[in-house]
Structure formats: structure tokens, C-alpha cells
Design a protein around this motif. Structure first.
Motif, PDB file in Angstrom:
ATOM      1  N   SER A 162      27.518  -3.756  12.575  1.00  0.00           N
ATOM      2  CA  SER A 162      28.324  -2.302  12.617  1.00  0.00           C
ATOM      3  C   SER A 162      29.315  -2.288  13.514  1.00  0.00           C
ATOM      4  O   SER A 162      30.272  -1.605  13.161  1.00  0.00           O
TER       5      SER A 162
ATOM      6  N   ASP B 148      19.788   4.658  12.182  1.00  0.00           N
ATOM      7  CA  ASP B 148      19.587   6.121  12.323  1.00  0.00           C
ATOM      8  C   ASP B 148      20.703   6.920  11.103  1.00  0.00           C
ATOM      9  O   ASP B 148      20.359   7.712  10.632  1.00  0.00           O
ATOM     10  N   ASN B 149      21.814   6.322  10.956  1.00  0.00           N
ATOM     11  CA  ASN B 149      22.473   6.797  10.005  1.00  0.00           C
ATOM     12  C   ASN B 149      22.152   6.586   8.548  1.00  0.00           C
ATOM     13  O   ASN B 149      22.188   7.644   7.707  1.00  0.00           O
TER      14      ASN B 149
ATOM     15  N   ALA C 252      23.575   2.707   5.221  1.00  0.00           N
ATOM     16  CA  ALA C 252      23.497   3.968   4.665  1.00  0.00           C
ATOM     17  C   ALA C 252      24.088   4.221   3.212  1.00  0.00           C
ATOM     18  O   ALA C 252      23.151   4.839   2.397  1.00  0.00           O
TER      19      ALA C 252
ATOM     20  N   LYS D 180      19.381   9.238   8.297  1.00  0.00           N
ATOM     21  CA  LYS D 180      20.153  10.549   8.072  1.00  0.00           C
ATOM     22  C   LYS D 180      20.213  10.899   6.371  1.00  0.00           C
ATOM     23  O   LYS D 180      19.819  12.110   5.910  1.00  0.00           O
TER      24      LYS D 180
ATOM     25  N   ASP E  90      23.330   2.483  13.516  1.00  0.00           N
ATOM     26  CA  ASP E  90      23.487   2.326  12.122  1.00  0.00           C
ATOM     27  C   ASP E  90      22.151   2.434  11.385  1.00  0.00           C
ATOM     28  O   ASP E  90      22.506   3.270  10.498  1.00  0.00           O
TER      29      ASP E  90
END
Length: 466
Positions: free
Chosen positions: A226, A284-285, A237, A288, A282
Motif C-alpha cells: 500500500s 481495513d479498506n 479493496a 469496508k 489497506d
């Protein structure tokens, strides 16, 4: 009246069971992501905001929280294949095994159970599709290094969607013999191969089964870190979004999707804290993306987030009652790219590289001296390594599981950890607990302390897989 009460009780119990059943399952695995990798990331984010405390990641706010043990069948410290197999099948095995028990018997993964239950299934990662953790969900091989053989297991599992960097050994068997390319074999099994997100968007509507990898020319072993990402690089993501769109098209009977943040582990093997924390962010994205889906289907969706093991023995504090995590924001690239930049400097100037040249590079890439004052001892560490590798030309690269690093880059990384007051006990795995977080249908099952083998069993229970 009594009969009516029994019927009513049966209806209520059936309704309660149904309410808990997860039609859609997201299973996120942060490779190498121990408790301190998560806690450190949240404190790192808070310090960027100029305060002490935590800025919560999305997944740490999930209502069900647990911790899991990670030992393998043969050692208290697991490798990724044994841990991946435990997380995939609910069975302990020896270090090195993929989808087999400690007697080398094939064992069924929760993903295979989902497929048999009529669900669509996706297995995705930020590293190669044939790497240990994703492989544990679809392959059955006695050794994780059998990349070609693992890839041949991919179409046999008949899952709907696979994604990652690429394949490590597409034409070479485990005994180093040339073999037919896996790509035509996979295509003959009915898979459409997309190279990059744009190619996926063009091909996905007509494809029955799909494999998404990076564009030609990219490193097949992994997506870029990232911290090193450039425009056009595929992200975890985007992979998650692509998987959801593909697994929900057509007849929608639900899905099981495993998503691995594989390079958290790689950065921890390198003891590179800034890169570690950015990799956790990253992932966590990517979570989401799953959470947005959950908000549309809250009664039918389960999201579970965990790790296969901790890597590096990450310590938050090294003696003084202090941390200086904000310093890490001055690091502009991973240790890997810093190493490449130092090699490029060596190639460009040969034996004429000066200490001032090296300092200028470290100012640019790490913020040393300009943004981060160094102690006399820290500058001496860097200067001594410069003398050794540039003046005396004695270059001994530091080797970890996933990288070979210029000695000056390795020393710079150690100085950065000192400045941030982060400690490392290992360049490999540890036996620490890993965290578990869950939200959605049946998420209460994942609170508490238990072994990692419980996680896939509880997923199967909540999702109704037999």
C-alpha cells in the motif's frame, strides 16, 4: 391448547435459527496480524492526528471480539500453511501442509462445504493465488511449496472466483520439471482469466467462473505494498468489490468469500513498521467494502476478521514509557523499494557514491535529519554500514522469507524502529494470540477465547453448511 403451544414453540425456534443463518459470509484473514499490529495501527493513526490514543479501524468496532490460539499439530509456532489449513478446515496439521491433516489425509475446507451447500465461493488474496493461505481453502497437497500442483487443484475445487497477484510456478513442478502451463488447463475447466480490473469489468458479465490477476508485467507474487502503490495498481479493496459483484450476479443463493491481506506478514518478516501499519489500514479498506454490503443485508451477512498467526514479535515500546509512531509517516516507501533505490544509486555511480549521496537518499525516503533528528549512535550505525558496503564494497544483503535487502536499507529500517520506539523479537512467526472480530448474523459465536480451529466450524454452523 398444548399442541398449539408446541407448534408455536417450534415456529419460534425455527424462526430464531433462520434469523441467525448467514447467507453471505466474508472471511478476512490478515496474515501475520497479531494484536499489536492492530493496536499499533490505531495508535499510529491517532498520532497522525496529533493526539495520543487510538483512531479505531472499522473492524475493531465490530461487536463480537475474541482471541484465538494458533499452534500447529507439530509446533507451538505455526507456519502459514498449517495455520491456513486450521482456519480453512478446523483441523490441526503439520507445518507445511495444505488442506491435509497430520497423517496426510485430505480434509474438507469450509469453502468446499459452502460450495456443496449450493453457495458461490470466492478465494482472494493480495499475494499469489497459489500461496499458503488461499491454497488451504481449495487445494490438498503435502507441501506448501508445490505451487504448480496447488494451481492444478484450483479448477478441481470448482469455486466461482479466485483473485490475487498471479501464480508463482505456472510451468514448473515441485521437482523442478517443465510442465504444461496452468493457464490453458484452467481455461479449459471453464474459467475466464482477467488481467487487471478493467479487463475484469469487460469479461465478468459473460463469464461463468473467473480468475482475476494483475496485468502482464506485474509481479505475480503479490500486489504492491500500500505504501508503494501507484495509479493503476490493483488493490485488495478492488478485488473485494470485484468478488462481491461476481458472486452476486445471476441466481443469488448466497456466497462464501475469503479475503487475505497477505502482505501484512511480509512487512512483519522485514520488521518494517510503517509498511506493516499501512497494510493493516489497506485490509481495513477492503473490509469496508464488505461492511457496505452488510449494511444492505444485515440479517443475512456475517463478517469475520482474524489472522493466521503473529509475525515479528512486534513490541510497542522499547524501554522508556514512550512511543513515537508519528515519525513513521516520514517513511515514503517500503524497505523493499528503499533497497531498490540504494541498488540503483550503486549502479548509477559505481564506486563514486559518497556519504552525502547516501544521506540525500535517506532524507528523501525516510525523513532522516531533515524531519527526524538522529542521535550520534544512530548516525554512526548508518555511516558504518555505508563505509562497509560502499567504501569497502563488502555488500552482504539481509535475507528474510520474502525479501533480500541492501544492508544500508536494513540499517535504515532499524533506525526507524528505534525512533518510533518499536521493538521486534523475530524475523519470523511467533506463538502469540491473534484477534478475532465479527459482525452480523451469528456473530456472537465468535466472542471469547478459543482455538483457531473453532473459527471455520462456527462459520459453517452459522451459515448452515453441513
Amino acid at each position: 391448547m398444548k399442541r398449539f403451544m408446541y407448534v408455536l414453540l417450534f415456529v419460534l425456534l425455527t424462526g430464531a435459527t433462520y434469523a441467525q443463518q448467514a447467507k453471505y459470509v466474508f472471511y478476512f484473514i490478515g496474515d501475520g496480524m497479531g494484536v499489536n499490529q492492530v493496536n499499533g495501527t490505531e495508535m499510529y493513526l491517532a498520532e497522525q492526528e496529533g493526539r495520543i490514543g487510538v483512531t479505531p479501524l472499522l473492524f475493531t468496532q465490530f461487536p463480537a471480539v475474541g482471541v484465538a490460539t494458533t499452534f500447529s499439530a507439530t509446533n507451538s509456532v505455526t507456519d502459514s500453511s498449517a495455520a491456513g489449513t486450521a482456519l480453512a478446515t478446523g483441523v490441526k496439521t503439520y507445518n507445511g501442509a495444505i488442506g491435509m491433516d497430520d497423517q496426510k489425509n485430505v480434509i474438507q475446507s469450509v469453502a468446499e462445504k459452502a460450495k456443496k451447500a449450493g453457495k458461490k465461493v470466492g478465494v482472494t488474496t493480495s499475494v499469489s493465488v497459489d500461496h499458503a493461505t488461499p491454497a488451504a481453502f481449495y487445494a490438498h497437497q503435502p507441501n506448501r511449496s508445490m505451487y504448480y500442483e496447488i494451481a492444478l487443484d484450483l479448477p478441481k475445487a470448482n469455486f466461482d472466483f479466485y483473485a490475487g497477484g498471479g501464480f508463482l510456478k505456472p510451468t514448473t513442478t515441485a521437482d523442478k520439471k517443465e510442465a504444461p502451463s496452468i493457464f490453458p488447463i484452467i481455461e479449459e475447466a471453464g474459467y475466464t482469466i482477467a488481467k487487471g480490473i478493467d479487463d475484469f469489468k469487460v469479461k465478468s458479465t459473460q463469464a461463468d467462473k473467473m480468475i482475476l490477476i494483475q496485468k502482464d508485467g506485474a509481479n505475480p507474487s503479490c500486489l504492491p505494498y500500500s505504501i508503494d502503490r501507484k495509479d493503476g495498481d490493483m488493490t485488495l479493496a478492488e478485488i473485494t468489490e470485484s468478488a462481491v459483484s461476481f458472486l452476486t450476479k445471476g441466481k443469488n443463493k448466497g456466497f462464501f468469500l475469503m479475503v487475505e491481506g497477505g502482505k501484512i506478514d511480509w512487512a512483519c518478516h522485514s520488521n518494517d513498521p510503517a509498511t506493516v501499519f499501512e497494510e493493516v489500514i489497506d485490509m481495513d479498506n477492503a473490509i469496508k467494502v464488505a461492511y457496505e454490503f452488510y449494511k444492505k443485508h444485515p440479517k443475512e451477512t456475517l463478517i469475520v476478521v482474524t489472522a493466521d498467526h503473529e509475525t515479528g514479535g512486534l513490541g510497542l515500546g522499547t524501554g522508556k514509557y514512550e512511543l513515537h509512531l508519528k515519525a513513521l509517516k516520514n517513511q515514503k516507501q517500503s524497505q523493499d523499494l528503499l533497497s531498490t533505490a540504494i541498488t540503483d544509486l550503486r549502479k548509477a555511480k559505481g564506486h563514486n557514491v559518497t556519504w552525502e549521496d547516501a544521506k540525500a537518499l535517506l532524507v528523501e525516503k525516510m525523513g532522516f535529519w531533515k524531519e527526524l533528528p538522529l542521535t550520534w549512535e544512530q548516525e554512526k550505525m548508518l555511516r558504518d554500514e555505508f563505509e562497509q558496503s560502499f567504501v569497502k564494497n563488502k555488500v552482504v544483503f539481509e535475507e528474510t522469507l520474502y525479501s533480500k535487502t541492501e544492508p544500508l536499507a536494513a540499517t535504515a529500517r532499524k533506525v526507524m524502529s528505534q525512533i518510533a520506539m518499536i521493538g521486534w523479537t523475530s524475523g519470523s512467526h511467533t506463538a502469540e494470540y491473534v484477534p478475532v472480530y465479527a459482525v452480523g448474523a451469528g456473530s456472537k459465536e465468535f466472542a471469547g477465547k478459543y482455538d483457531n480451529t473453532e473459527i471455520p466450524k462456527r462459520i459453517a454452523k452459522v451459515a448452515g453448511y453441513k
